[in-house]
Design a protein around this motif. Structure first.
Motif, PDB file in Angstrom:
ATOM      1  N   ALA A  19      16.506  22.806  42.296  1.00 53.84           N
ATOM      2  CA  ALA A  19      17.773  23.488  42.052  1.00 53.84           C
ATOM      3  C   ALA A  19      17.671  24.421  40.845  1.00 53.84           C
ATOM      4  O   ALA A  19      18.185  25.545  40.867  1.00 53.84           O
ATOM      5  N   ILE A  20      16.988  23.963  39.807  1.00 54.93           N
ATOM      6  CA  ILE A  20      16.804  24.803  38.622  1.00 54.93           C
ATOM      7  C   ILE A  20      15.942  26.011  38.951  1.00 54.93           C
ATOM      8  O   ILE A  20      16.221  27.139  38.516  1.00 54.93           O
ATOM      9  N   LEU A  22      15.638  27.461  41.885  1.00 51.79           N
ATOM     10  CA  LEU A  22      16.446  28.380  42.689  1.00 51.79           C
ATOM     11  C   LEU A  22      17.426  29.159  41.822  1.00 51.79           C
ATOM     12  O   LEU A  22      17.701  30.340  42.068  1.00 51.79           O
ATOM     13  N   ARG A  23      17.962  28.514  40.790  1.00 46.71           N
ATOM     14  CA  ARG A  23      18.869  29.191  39.871  1.00 46.71           C
ATOM     15  C   ARG A  23      18.141  30.276  39.095  1.00 46.71           C
ATOM     16  O   ARG A  23      18.641  31.380  38.922  1.00 46.71           O
ATOM     17  N   ARG A  24      16.938  29.983  38.634  1.00 46.00           N
ATOM     18  CA  ARG A  24      16.167  30.967  37.866  1.00 46.00           C
ATOM     19  C   ARG A  24      15.752  32.155  38.718  1.00 46.00           C
ATOM     20  O   ARG A  24      15.626  33.264  38.213  1.00 46.00           O
ATOM     21  N   GLY A  26      17.543  33.337  41.077  1.00 45.03           N
ATOM     22  CA  GLY A  26      18.741  34.047  41.442  1.00 45.03           C
ATOM     23  C   GLY A  26      19.263  33.704  42.829  1.00 45.03           C
ATOM     24  O   GLY A  26      20.167  34.355  43.340  1.00 45.03           O
ATOM     25  N   LEU A  28      20.666  30.810  43.619  1.00 46.05           N
ATOM     26  CA  LEU A  28      21.848  29.956  43.459  1.00 46.05           C
ATOM     27  C   LEU A  28      22.636  30.416  42.245  1.00 46.05           C
ATOM     28  O   LEU A  28      22.051  30.819  41.238  1.00 46.05           O
ATOM     29  N   ARG A  29      23.935  30.342  42.355  1.00 45.39           N
ATOM     30  CA  ARG A  29      24.766  30.571  41.180  1.00 45.39           C
ATOM     31  C   ARG A  29      24.700  29.330  40.292  1.00 45.39           C
ATOM     32  O   ARG A  29      24.283  28.260  40.733  1.00 45.39           O
ATOM     33  N   THR A  30      25.134  29.486  39.074  1.00 44.13           N
ATOM     34  CA  THR A  30      25.110  28.371  38.129  1.00 44.13           C
ATOM     35  C   THR A  30      25.964  27.216  38.639  1.00 44.13           C
ATOM     36  O   THR A  30      25.559  26.053  38.553  1.00 44.13           O
ATOM     37  N   THR A  31      27.137  27.533  39.181  1.00 43.36           N
ATOM     38  CA  THR A  31      28.008  26.464  39.673  1.00 43.36           C
ATOM     39  C   THR A  31      27.364  25.719  40.840  1.00 43.36           C
ATOM     40  O   THR A  31      27.511  24.503  40.960  1.00 43.36           O
ATOM     41  N   GLY A  32      26.653  26.439  41.685  1.00 45.54           N
ATOM     42  CA  GLY A  32      25.967  25.793  42.798  1.00 45.54           C
ATOM     43  C   GLY A  32      24.839  24.893  42.325  1.00 45.54           C
ATOM     44  O   GLY A  32      24.640  23.791  42.853  1.00 45.54           O
ATOM     45  N   ALA A  33      24.097  25.351  41.336  1.00 41.81           N
ATOM     46  CA  ALA A  33      23.006  24.539  40.794  1.00 41.81           C
ATOM     47  C   ALA A  33      23.549  23.288  40.115  1.00 41.81           C
ATOM     48  O   ALA A  33      23.006  22.191  40.301  1.00 41.81           O
TER      49      ALA A  33
END
Length: 51
Positions: A19-20, A22-24, A26, A28-33
């Motif tokens: 999840a982290i 995917l956030r890095r 781009g 996933l949004r922060t809220t999704g992560a």
């Protein structure tokens, strides 16, 4: 500790790292992560302590 609990201890950090990552990237949004990490930790905790 049984096999299911060991599997939870191995799988949960992998989900969190994924999840982290995917956030890095781009994807996933922060809220999704945050939601993914919180849900996986909550599910793992419930399953770990009810086993």
């Amino acid at each position: 500790m049984n096999d299911a609990q060991l599997g939870l201890l191995v799988a949960t950090p992998i989900i969190v790292v994924f999840a982290i990552a995917l956030r890095r990237m781009g994807a996933l949004r922060t809220t999704g992560a945050v939601a993914a990490v919180a849900a996986s930790l909550a599910i793992a905790a419930v399953l770990f302590f009810t086993q």
